[in-house]
Scaffold this motif. Structure first.
Motif: not given
Ligand SMILES: Cc1cc2nc3c(=O)[nH]c(=O)nc-3n(C[C@H](O)[C@H](O)[C@H](O)COP(=O)(O)OP(=O)(O)OC[C@H]3O[C@@H](n4cnc5c(N)ncnc54)[C@H](O)[C@@H]3O)c2cc1C
Length: 411
Positions: A71, A405, A409, A362-365, A369, A372, A360
Motif C-alpha cells: 500500500q 488525489g 477528483w 480508501m481508494d488508491p487516491q 470510500k 467521497p 481497504e
C-alpha cells in the motif's frame, strides 16, 4: 469561475505536503489546526536530529513498511526518498547521509526547514487557521470547528484529513478523530504504540542504580518459536537505555512492532541480550573460566571481558547466584541473557503509532470510500515503520498523494 476550495485539517508534515500539492494545482487551500502553530511534532523530531529519510536501496527501504509495503509503494512512487531530498534542497536546506545511511539536514534541525516551507506555502496562497479544532460535521455535511471566536462552520469542495497518530497528544495528535470517523462508519484499526519502550519488573536495587544508563554495543535476539511462518530468529545490534520502568531506545524501537504483537498474543515477550556481540561464545567461556584468584566476580569480568557497570548489573539482576558461580552457565548468560518484557509502554510516550484508517476503506487516491471528497494522509493511516526516516518519508509521500488525489477528483 470560482476557484475550488480545499480544507486541510492537520498541519503536520502530511497536511503541509498536501497543501503544497494542492496550491501548485491552483486551488484555494486552507489549513486548519487545533494547536497555536503547525508542525509541532515535526519540530520535536528535529530535537534529537531530524532524520528525513534513508539512503538504502529502494527495495530494502520499501521492506521497512512490512505488511503494508504494497500500500505504501504507490505513495512513495509519487515522492521517492531521492525526490524528498531534492525537495529539501529546493527549500535551501542541504542534507547529508550519516554513517548508518540515514539522511539528515546538514544542521540536523527541523526549524529552518519548517520556516522556509511555511514561507513558500504562504507565498503560494495557502491560508493558515490556527486554534481551529475540528469537531465533526453538521447534518448537512459542513465541517465544524471550535475556534477562539466560538464555533465555526466551514464548507469546502474537498477535505484532506492529516490528523496524525496517537502519540505525544500534547503536540496536537490526540487521536480524537478516531471517534469522529468511526461514527461515520470508517473502519479504523486500533491505534497501538510503535517505536516504543517496554516494561520490565526491575528490582528496586537495579532500578535505583541503573535507570538512565545506556547499554552500548549489545545485540538482541528474538526467537519466533511457535511462529506458523517458521521465521528465523531476528538479531539486531545497537544500543538502548534502562528506564525506571524497563527499556527503550533505538535498538528496542527497531524490534518493537514484533515484541508488542508477541505481548498481545502471549502476555509477555522474551528477548535474549548478547552483552558481548563481537566475542564468540568460546572466547567468553575461556575468559570466564580462567582462575579469578582472590578477585571478586565483578573485577574478574571487568579485567577478562571488559564487562562493568550496567552490563554487570544486568547479570546480577537476571542470573541466579548458583548460575553466576558456574563459569559455563555465566558465559552462556553473557551471550544470551533472557529478559522478559511485560508490556509496551503507553502509546502517548511512543515515537509513533500503528493502526489507523485502513487502506481497504480508501481508494488508491486515499479518498474514503464512505465519504467521497474526504481524503486521508500521514500517520493516521494504518501502517507503521521503524525509525530511520521511514515515518516522515511515508507521511510526506501520502500527503502528496492525497493532494494529487484531490486535484484529479475535483477535475
Ligand atoms: C520524539 C519524536 C521524534 C521523531 N523523530 C522522527 C525522525 O527523526 N524521523 C522521522 O521520520 N519521524 C520522526 N518522528 C515521527 C514523525 O514526527 C511523525 O510520524 C510525523 O510528524 C507524523 O506526521 P503527520 O502529519 O501524519 O501528523 P502530525 O505531525 O502528528 O500532525 C498532525 C496535526 O493534526 C493536528 N490535529 C489533530 N487533531 C486535530 C483536530 N481535531 N482538529 C485540528 N487539528 C488537529 C495536530 O495539532 C497536528 O498539528 C518522531 C516523532 C517523535 C514523537
Amino acid at each position: 469561475m470560482q476557484r475550488k476550495t480545499v480544507a486541510i485539517i492537520g498541519g503536520g508534515p502530511a497536511g503541509l505536503m498536501a497543501a503544497e500539492a494542492l496550491a501548485a494545482g491552483g486551488v484555494q487551500v486552507d489549513v486548519y489546526d487545533a494547536m497555536p502553530s503547525v508542525g509541532r511534532k515535526f519540530l520535536l523530531a528535529g530535537k534529537g536530529g531530524m532524520n528525513l529519510t534513508h539512503s538504502e536501496p529502494y527495495d530494502a527501504f520499501l521492506s521497512r513498511y512490512g505488511s503494508r509495503a504494497p500500500q505504501i509503494a504507490p505513495l512513495l512512487a509519487q515522492f521517492t526518498p531521492d525526490a524528498l531530498r531534492e525537495w529539501v534542497h529546493g527549500l535551501g536546506i542541504e542534507t547529508f547521509v550519516g554513517s548508518s545511511g540515514r539522511v539528515f539536514p546538514t544542521d540536523m534541525k527541523a526549524a529552518p526547514l519548517l520556516r522556509a516551507w511555511l514561507h513558500r506555502l504562504r507565498q503560494a496562497g495557502v491560508r493558515f487557521h490556527m486554534r481551529h479544532r475540528w469537531l465533526g460535521w453538521t447534518d448537512t455535511g459542513t465541517l465544524c470547528f471550535d475556534t477562539p471566536q466560538g464555533p465555526q462552520a466551514v464548507s469546502a469542495d474537498a477535505v484532506v484529513m492529516a490528523l496524525g497518530g496517537g502519540s505525544w497528544a500534547r503536540l496536537g495528535s490526540d487521536a480524537k478523530w478516531v471517534q469522529l470517523l468511526s461514527q461515520r462508519d470508517i473502519t479504523i484499526a486500533p491505534l497501538q504504540p510503535s517505536n516504543c519502550g517496554f516494561e520490565v519488573g526491575w528490582s528496586e536495587y537495579f532500578r535505583s542504580r541503573f535507570a538512565g544508563d545506556y547499554l552500548k554495543s549489545v545485540a538482541i535476539t528474538v526467537q519466533h518459536e511457535g511462529d506458523p511462518d517458521n521465521q528465523p530468529p531476528s538479531r539486531k545490534q545497537g544500543e538502548f537505555v534502562i528506564t525506571a520502568e524497563g527499556i527503550e531506545g533505538s535498538l528496542i524501537y527497531a524490534l518493537s512492532a514484533g515484541l508488542r504483537d508477541r505481548i498481545s498474543a502471549s502476555g509477555t515477550a522474551v528477548i535474549q541480550l548478547d552483552l558481548l556481540p563481537d566475542w564468540p561464545l568460546q572466547r567468553v567461556i575461556d575468559e570466564v573460566s580462567r582462575s579469578r584468584g582472590a578477585r571478586s566476580w565483578s573485577s574478574h569480568l571487568q579485567s577478562r571481558l571488559g564487562l562493568k557497570g550496567v552490563k554487570t548489573g544486568l547479570l546480577r539482576e537476571l542470573v541466579s547466584a548458583a548460575d553466576f558461580a558456574d563459569p559455563m552457565l555465566l558465559a552462556h548468560a553473557i551471550k544470551a541473557l533472557p529478559l522478559t518484557l511485560l508490556a509496551a509502554r503507553p502509546i502517548d510516550e511512543a515515537i509513533s503509532s500503528a493502526g489507523g484508517v485502513t487502506f481497504e476503506g480508501m481508494d488508491p487516491q486515499l479518498m474514503l470510500k464512505a465519504l467521497p471528497g474526504v481524503f486521508c494522509a500521514g500517520e493516521m493511516l494504518d501502517w507503521e515503520a521503524p525509525t530511520g526516516g521511514y515515518l516522515l518519508s511515508a507521511c510526506l509521500a501520502s500527503g502528496r498523494a492525497a493532494g494529487n488525489g484531490v486535484l484529479s477528483w475535483l477535475q
